[in-house]
Design a protein around this motif. Structure first.
Motif, PDB file in Angstrom:
ATOM      1  N   GLU A 127       0.881  -1.169   0.000  1.00  0.00           N
ATOM      2  CA  GLU A 127       0.000   0.000   0.000  1.00  0.00           C
ATOM      3  C   GLU A 127       0.917   1.217   0.000  1.00  0.00           C
ATOM      4  OE1 GLU A 127      -3.736  -1.936   2.498  1.00  0.00           O
ATOM      5  OE2 GLU A 127      -2.365  -0.620   3.544  1.00  0.00           O
ATOM      6  N   GLU A 185      -6.984   2.766  -1.951  1.00  0.00           N
ATOM      7  CA  GLU A 185      -7.101   2.265  -0.579  1.00  0.00           C
ATOM      8  C   GLU A 185      -7.928   3.235   0.269  1.00  0.00           C
ATOM      9  OE1 GLU A 185      -6.770   0.335   1.978  1.00  0.00           O
ATOM     10  OE2 GLU A 185      -6.227  -1.493   0.903  1.00  0.00           O
ATOM     11  N   GLU A 192      -3.199   0.593  -3.659  1.00  0.00           N
ATOM     12  CA  GLU A 192      -2.565  -0.713  -3.418  1.00  0.00           C
ATOM     13  C   GLU A 192      -2.415  -1.424  -4.749  1.00  0.00           C
ATOM     14  OE1 GLU A 192      -4.136  -3.077  -0.220  1.00  0.00           O
ATOM     15  OE2 GLU A 192      -3.405  -4.958  -1.090  1.00  0.00           O
TER      16      GLU A 192
HETATM   17 MG    MG Z   1      -5.061  -3.128   1.545  1.00  0.00          MG
END
Ligand code: MG
Ligand code: GLU
Length: 441
Positions: A127, A185, A192
């Motif tokens: 992320e 995200e 991500e």
């Molecule tokens: Mg995630």
């Protein structure tokens, strides 16, 4: 001319990017003309050892030179740097494998598994944020329109970053990685990218490639690619979840043996080791001052952050440190600032200790732990993760199993550097302190 040199030349490559990873998980390296591939494979590209974080090497004598010796299997043209192929190097000093090279630390850990006939496969899920700096020097999401109250899977902002995301996907695919998903995200400016799981060493090499590409493509577009764990106090942070499975050939030894279970007894012991060493693992998997603003116990400003705080495991339970799934588990501890080689090596040491001591991970936790008051967490005997880098370093120093896996040089260099980072942070006077105290008394 070797086959590899010929293949690279035919692909239009004239230069090698010999890349290794320092203790902080940052890519380092140099350019070497392709004609010198033989030396890169035989002895390596040379660097001044003490100029690399975490080597602890002297400034003079035979041990002052750090050689990144190319691993031929990693040679791959970089489509976003035409004519350049990356080759991943292993650290060598004075003709010997360098014990504190993070990639060699991982290879040592994987060799312990290989001695038992096992290979580890990991899927690492980065992320990250795309940021910019305002003229006043304030860090902001690069996309100023990215403002939804609940930004998970935001399809308003995602198309605005399609150019970046697609270029990223293409570059990774061209370098042999199988990109599975790209999404927005749960924070403003946060995304991500997922790619296929693979043999553990390769997954780490892939993650480093991902970071190289993402930095480059973001910069080209006037943005900053950030793997800082928690840039904004009122938004979730960036995890680097690891999906973990252990294999004997093509048989997954974590596959459950009884209906309804997610993991085999061996898998449960491995998980028990990961829980037993959670404190020390934090130092490697959440290695910055900022990491502990992600791993918060109790309410976060953004409500649920999905970041773990409690040492527990449960079937498909995202509120626990370890989420089990059929034949694998998700280790939710690591954040985006972790050195993947060191985090994986420490994970292996913890898991093997769980197996060797036949540890029990305790009952499966099926509750939403984020809903539980702290008093109940304590009543149930569920441990909390360290709440600062300082606490995590203390846990690491006290953990002989994890320190042994890192090796003496790396463990002591890591702890020395990270203590200095903590002390510098603890001693600086922040804007928060001035706002709160300057005129208060
Ligand atoms: Mg995630
Ligand atoms: N961003 C969360 C973290 O810091 C994880 C969100 C998710 O489960 O994907 O771990």
């Amino acid at each position: 001319m070797s086959d590899l040199q010929q293949r690279l030349q035919q692909a239009g490559v004239h230069t090698l990017l010999v890349q290794f990873t320092d203790v902080h998980g940052c890519a380092k390296g140099k350019l070497v003309p392709l004609a010198h591939l033989g030396e890169v494979l035989r002895s390596g590209a040379g660097f001044a050892g003490p100029s690399i974080w975490g080597t602890g090497l002297p400034r003079s004598g035979p041990r002052s030179e750090y050689y990144a010796r190319g691993d031929a299997s990693t040679a791959q043209p970089l489509p976003w740097m035409p004519g350049v192929a990356r080759i991943v190097g292993n650290g060598f000093v004075d003709g010997q494998p360098f014990d504190a090279c993070p990639r060699q630390v991982l290879q040592r850990a994987l060799a312990r598994l290989a001695a038992r006939g096992w290979t580890l496969r990991t899927g690492i899920e980065p992320e990250f944020f795309l940021l910019k700096r305002s003229q006043a020097g304030v860090w902001l999401p690069a996309d100023e329109h990215d403002r939804l109250d609940k930004p998970s899977y935001d399809l308003k902002s995602l198309p605005r970053q399609l150019g970046f995301l697609h270029a990223l996907h293409q570059a990774l695919a061209a370098a042999g990685m199988d990109v599975l998903q790209l999404d927005h995200e749960d924070a403003h400016g946060q995304y991500e990218v997922n790619f296929s799981f693979d043999e553990a060493l390769r997954s780490c090499d892939h993650l480093m490639l991902f970071k190289l590409v993402a930095h480059h493509l973001a910069e080209e577009r006037g943005m900053v690619f950030s793997m800082m764990p928690k840039p904004f106090a009122d938004q979730p942070g960036s995890g680097l979840h690891f999906h973990v499975s252990l294999w004997a050939g093509e048989r997954c030894v974590f596959d459950p043996e009884t209906p309804g279970a997610n993991l085999s007894p061996l898998g449960r012991q491995f998980v028990a080791g990961v829980l037993a060493h959670a404190g020390a693992l934090c130092a490697l998997a959440a290695p910055t001052v900022n990491s502990y603003k992600r791993l918060t116990v109790g309410e976060s400003l953004s409500g649920t952050t999905w970041a773990p705080a409690y040492v527990a495991q449960g079937p498909n339970n995202r509120t626990a440190l370890v989420r089990t799934l059929p034949g694998r588990f998700e280790w939710r501890l690591p954040d985006a600032s972790a050195n993947p080689y060191l985090a994986t090596a420490a994970l292996v040491a913890a898991g093997l200790d769980g197996i060797d001591r036949q540890l029990d991970p305790g009952p499966d936790c099926t509750d939403d732990l984020f809903d539980w008051p702290l008093a109940r967490i304590r009543e149930q005997g569920i441990a909390l993760l360290p709440q600062s880098l300082e606490q995590a370093l203390e846990a690491l120093q006290a953990d002989a199993v994890i320190c042994a896996a890192l090796g003496e040089t790396l463990a002591s260099e890591f702890i020395r550097l990270k203590r200095a980072e903590w002390t510098e942070y603890a001693r600086h006077v922040s804007g928060w302190e001035l706002a709160r105290y300057a005129a208060a008394f």
